[in-house]
Scaffold this active site. Structure first.
Site, short mmCIF file in Angstrom:
data_model
loop_
_atom_site.label_atom_id
_atom_site.label_comp_id
_atom_site.label_asym_id
_atom_site.label_seq_id
_atom_site.Cartn_x
_atom_site.Cartn_y
_atom_site.Cartn_z
N LYS A 190 28.36 0.22 28.31
CA LYS A 190 29.52 0.71 30.22
C LYS A 190 29.81 2.27 29.67
CE LYS A 190 33.95 1.56 30.35
NZ LYS A 190 34.29 2.78 30.98
N GLU A 263 30.86 6.57 16.56
CA GLU A 263 30.27 8.16 16.95
C GLU A 263 31.68 9.18 17.15
OE1 GLU A 263 30.24 11.52 17.87
OE2 GLU A 263 28.88 11.37 18.82
N CYS A 297 31.73 17.00 21.16
CA CYS A 297 32.60 16.27 20.12
C CYS A 297 32.05 16.97 18.54
CB CYS A 297 31.76 14.65 19.21
SG CYS A 297 29.96 14.59 19.47
N GLU A 392 41.59 18.26 18.05
CA GLU A 392 40.95 18.53 18.46
C GLU A 392 40.99 18.27 20.23
OE1 GLU A 392 38.36 14.98 19.67
OE2 GLU A 392 35.97 16.05 19.03
P1 NAI Z 1 37.60 7.85 25.17
O1 NAI Z 1 37.61 7.07 24.24
O2 NAI Z 1 39.65 7.47 25.60
O3 NAI Z 1 36.43 7.24 25.87
C1 NAI Z 1 35.72 6.88 25.65
C2 NAI Z 1 34.96 5.67 26.52
O4 NAI Z 1 35.67 4.73 25.61
C3 NAI Z 1 35.07 5.49 27.84
O5 NAI Z 1 34.27 4.95 28.68
C4 NAI Z 1 36.40 4.64 28.07
O6 NAI Z 1 36.54 3.55 29.07
C5 NAI Z 1 36.09 3.44 27.00
N1 NAI Z 1 37.43 2.94 26.40
C6 NAI Z 1 38.41 3.32 26.45
N2 NAI Z 1 39.70 3.11 25.65
C7 NAI Z 1 38.75 2.12 25.25
C8 NAI Z 1 38.99 0.71 24.40
N3 NAI Z 1 40.78 0.46 24.02
N4 NAI Z 1 38.01 -0.14 24.00
C9 NAI Z 1 36.91 -0.40 24.37
N5 NAI Z 1 36.10 1.05 25.04
C10 NAI Z 1 37.54 2.11 25.56
O7 NAI Z 1 37.70 9.38 25.46
P2 NAI Z 1 39.18 9.97 26.82
O8 NAI Z 1 40.47 9.49 27.04
O9 NAI Z 1 37.52 10.11 27.59
O10 NAI Z 1 38.71 11.76 25.99
C11 NAI Z 1 39.79 11.17 25.75
C12 NAI Z 1 40.01 12.18 23.83
O11 NAI Z 1 38.76 11.75 23.58
C13 NAI Z 1 39.08 13.73 24.83
O12 NAI Z 1 40.64 14.71 24.71
C14 NAI Z 1 38.72 13.76 23.52
O13 NAI Z 1 39.11 15.02 22.58
C15 NAI Z 1 38.30 12.59 22.63
N6 NAI Z 1 36.79 12.48 23.35
C16 NAI Z 1 35.83 12.81 22.20
C17 NAI Z 1 34.64 12.44 22.23
C18 NAI Z 1 33.58 12.50 21.68
O14 NAI Z 1 32.34 12.57 22.41
N7 NAI Z 1 33.59 12.66 20.05
C19 NAI Z 1 34.09 11.76 23.48
C20 NAI Z 1 35.45 11.84 24.35
C21 NAI Z 1 36.39 12.04 24.62
#
Ligand code: NAI
Length: 780
Positions: A190, A263, A297, A392
């Site tokens: 996804k 990750e 990240c 972050e």
């Molecule tokens: P997120 O962690 O919510 O989203 C990442 C993925 O997980 C997306 O595909 C989302 O649809 C999915 N997702 C969301 N809730 C889920 C759940 N309960 N179970 C399974 N999948 C789920 O990140 P988001 O909301 O896009 O960004 C929020 C914050 O997360 C950012 O401000 C940043 O700080 C951090 N982030 C960190 C990343 C990294 O690579 N370390 C990447 C993206 C966001």
């Protein structure tokens, strides 16, 4: 502007990349997409919009997956997996090379599509993201080709559920899909809801090259769809995204027997020593924090600069910030593009506006009048405890503090709950290679930043998650040992009501910090022999004893710094001392278990100690062949302080099989003895006491596994928990581990033959170590 004026100002004119091909691809697909399931696109369902963040324009309509869609994708993956596995490594490699070639052929389309959907500068998608995607597929096609020989003792895991974020949409797909399918798994992936277009284009490419139906399935939608994928009938979950969602996924998969790699977020340190090449360090910082608008990240988002050069460094940095070019991401001259979505701009704004400490500096460069942008920002003079030094931000915002001594730099760098990456800038190689191993991070770049390659593992420690992606180390998460798992059967302690075996009262104590200790609660319980006689009393450890033992284990962390040679000698010595008392131990095993194979168990335990003594100085890391002038050294580090519930069925061998690999690799441990036959562990304390084992390096508790498992799993200062208990405590341990997202290795209702091959070896060594990749570019 006249040519003369251009020569005078040397300013860049616009050089936009054409979006025509990518827009045509969208139109050809009706600008609306279903999912990619079983080799074909499904009908468009209930949709949501995906937009270009630079302009706000709608690019396409995507389908929000339903439970039925996710189930269909998982069914397709399940049905395809055995055939895909049966193709063999070389068979799969053909398809993967074809994918890699097609990704090269369509490189330009993919780069433009990525930039349109995500807002990142075309310079980055064209020169970094997409080439790394291609490289990932080529590299893993090679792993598929070699797998039958190089990984003959491993088998695919099965169906993998993969959820990825929006910051590197196609690259994260490649990191997930390439190793999975190379190793014979099939996937349901996804993409993030903001950025699904390149994943759908990749699906189209899978179709074009004739990848067998069901090997790759892609479902689109929001977090709710992510949850469905995680909870579906998949064998392994791989996630990249925020730490908060990572925690939820750890909880959701607890006890399900699913493999998991996470990750997660980071707050990576960027340490600049006064002897660094300052201009290079400034340029590196541009790549560390303004690459992809800081939505990385492992972004070097925490500048830690030596006090004597701080003013000079900040001045150079500000001058460079003013010259960054911010604007249309499709323009080839642009350094900083658009933020992925207005929601993300809001998050960044809130965090920065909420800060009242330090001094804020914003780039003086022109900002676009419209679109989703945030100016490059520097906040100096923060102290390590300030919110912005800890949280972050995930945007183009750099925070800065200073240090005086190298030890202070390490301390500040490690003062975070995260541990993804770090950069160290110094012209002194001694200093760099002294500091790098001390940093709590999965990746360290010396005089560099944001270096990635398919041949080198990437991943974090602490709350940045666990597992590695890329290189040899990334393959283990997508494979499992190819032995037949055996069902776990509870080993009940013997019951009895006979007389004590001798007249002296024997209440075995706990072993904490090199001393025998009474249990904090003061309770003990009888242990009966197989013939019903009373063998002795054993202490019942409580939470407080766990806490004391963890503290003692932390106090012994010098063990990690000893040489493999010294650890080997101590393990040999343990073997010798156990051998001197072999008869006594064998008799005790026989009396307790009534099995009559005590002699064989003691022999196996001595042999196991010798085996790990042998490994202590031989479980080497690697030097990865990354395509830079330099090396990426994959170093095996100890995990840290590990708590373990030892197996019940082999009271001595089980303890030794868990303790010895942990010791050999430099970990300190808190071991909870066999619940059914604890007296072998307490007898073994005397062997430990006479074998030069440093106080606290091994701690032994006795008591009820069920009562102690959760306390261990929740403990903030334990780095990992293992369970081989015959009571299946996997769910409890995995769920409770979310406190600090520690690594867990649990038996999930399966057991192993401790006397046989699967009682020792590579699996144990891997679980007892974590890999740090230290990149050292060199040359002048
Ligand atoms: P997120 O962690 O919510 O989203 C990442 C993925 O997980 C997306 O595909 C989302 O649809 C999915 N997702 C969301 N809730 C889920 C759940 N309960 N179970 C399974 N999948 C789920 O990140 P988001 O909301 O896009 O960004 C929020 C914050 O997360 C950012 O401000 C940043 O700080 C951090 N982030 C960190 C990343 C990294 O690579 N370390 C990447 C993206 C966001």
């Amino acid at each position: 502007m006249s040519v003369k004026e251009i020569f005078e100002t040397m300013s860049y004119g616009p050089a936009p990349e054409s979006a025509a091909e990518a827009l045509a691809w969208l139109v050809d697909n009706g600008s609306s997409f279903g999912h990619f399931i079983n080799g074909a696109f499904t009908e468009v369902g209930e949709t949501f919009e995906t937009r270009n963040p630079a302009t706000g324009e709608v690019l396409a309509e995507l389908t929000q997956a339903t439970q039925a869609d996710v189930d269909a994708a998982v069914d397709a993956a399940r049905a395809a997996q055995p055939k895909w596995e049966a193709l063999g490594g070389a068979g799969r490699a053909r398809y993967m090379y074809a994918l890699a070639r097609a990704l090269q052929k369509h490189g330009r389309l993919l780069a433009v599509l990525e930039t349109l959907d995500n807002g990142k500068p075309i310079r980055e998608s064209r020169d970094i993201d997409i080439p790394l995607v291609q490289r990932h597929f080529y590299h893993h096609a090679g792993h598929a080709q070699l797998m039958d020989k190089t990984m003959a003792d491993r088998a695919p895991v099965g169906v993998c559920g993969q959820v990825i974020p929006w910051n590197f949409p196609l690259l994260m797909l490649a990191w997930k899909v390439a190793p999975a399918i190379a190793m014979g798994n099939t996937v349901v992936l996804k993409p993030a809801e903001y950025t699904s277009l390149t994943a759908l284009c990749f699906a189209d490419i899978c179709r074009q090259i004739g990848l067998p139906a069901g090997v790759v399935n892609i479902v689109t939608g929001d977090g709710a769809v992510g949850e469905m994928v995680v909870n579906a009938d998949v064998d392994k979950v791989a996630f990249t995204g925020s730490t908060s969602v990572g925690r939820k996924i750890r909880e959701a998969t607890a006890g399900a027997g699913k493999g998991l790699t996470l990750e997660l977020g980071g707050k990576s340190a960027y340490i600049v020593f006064e002897d660094a090449d300052l201009d290079s360090a400034v340029e590196g910082l541009v790549d560390a924090i303004w690459f992809n608008q800081g939505q990385v990240c492992c972004a070097g988002s925490r500048l830690i600069v030596q006090e004597g050069i701080a003013d000079d460094f900040h001045a150079r940095l500000k001058a460079r910030m003013d010259r960054l070019r911010i604007g249309n991401p499709l323009d080839k001259c642009i350094d900083v593009g658009a933020i992925v979505d207005p929601v993300q701009v809001e998050t960044i704004t809130k965090l920065v506006d909420g800060n009242t400490s330090g001094e804020l500096y914003r780039s003086a460069a022109d900002m676009p009048a419209e679109g989703c942008y945030y100016p490059p920002t520097l906040i100096t003079g923060l102290s390590p405890a300030d919110t912005l030094m800890q949280e972050e931000i995930f945007g183009p915002v750099l925070v800065s503090t200073t240090f005086r001594l190298p030890s202070e730099a390490v301390q500040i760098a490690n003062n975070t709950r995260y541990g993804l990456a770090a950069s160290v800038w110094t012209e002194n190689i001694n200093r760099a290679l002294d500091v790098a191993p001390q940093l709590a991070a999965g990746v360290v770049w010396v005089n560099g930043t944001n270096l990635f390659d398919a041949a080198a593992g990437f991943g974090g420690v602490r709350e940045s998650g666990f597992g590695r992606e890329g290189g040899w180390e990334g393959l283990s998460a997508y494979t499992r040992p190819n032995r037949e798992p055996r069902e776990l059967a509870k080993v009940e302690p013997k019951e009895g009501d006979g007389l004590p075996v001798d007249a002296i009262d024997r209440t075995a104590k706990l072993y904490i910090g090199g001393k025998q200790a009474r249990p904090d609660g003061g309770y003990s319980q009888p242990v009966w022999q197989a013939d019903g006689a009373l063998a002795g009393q054993v202490s019942i450890a409580s939470r407080k004893d766990i806490r004391n033992a963890v503290e003692a284990a932390h106090g012994a962390k010098g063990w990690a710094k000893t040489t493999g040679h010294l650890r080997a000698q101590i393990l040999f010595y343990l073997g010798e001392n156990l051998s001197a008392r072999a008869y006594e131990f064998a008799e005790r095993i026989d009396a307790l278990t009534g099995r009559g194979d005590g002699t064989a168990e003691v022999k196996a335990a001595i042999n196991r100690l010798f085996t790990y003594a042998a490994w202590a100085d031989k479980y080497d890391g690697r030097v990865h062949g990354v395509p830079i002038k330099g090396v990426a050294m994959a170093m095996n580090e100890p995990v840290g302080v590990v708590g373990a519930l030892c197996p019940d069925e082999r009271p001595l061998l089980g303890l030794v099989s868990v303790m010895a690999p942990l010791m050999a690799m430099g970990n300190t441990s808190v071991l909870v003895a066999s619940e059914s036959y604890p007296l072998l562990a307490t007898d073994f304390i005397q062997v430990l006491e006479t074998s030069d084992v440093p106080a606290g390096a091994v701690n032994i508790l006795t008591g009820c596994h069920g009562d102690l498992a959760k306390t261990m799993a929740q403990h903030m200062d334990l780095d990992a928990v293992w369970s081989f208990s015959s009571t299946d405590l996997s769910g409890q341990i995995e769920a409770a581990s979310t406190t600090n997202l520690k690594r867990t290795w649990v038996n999930n209702a399966l057991t192993r033959d401790w006397m046989g091959e699967d009682g020792e070896g590579a699996e144990f060594l891997e679980a007892a170590t974590r890999i740090k990749n230290i990149w050292v570019p060199y040359g002048e």
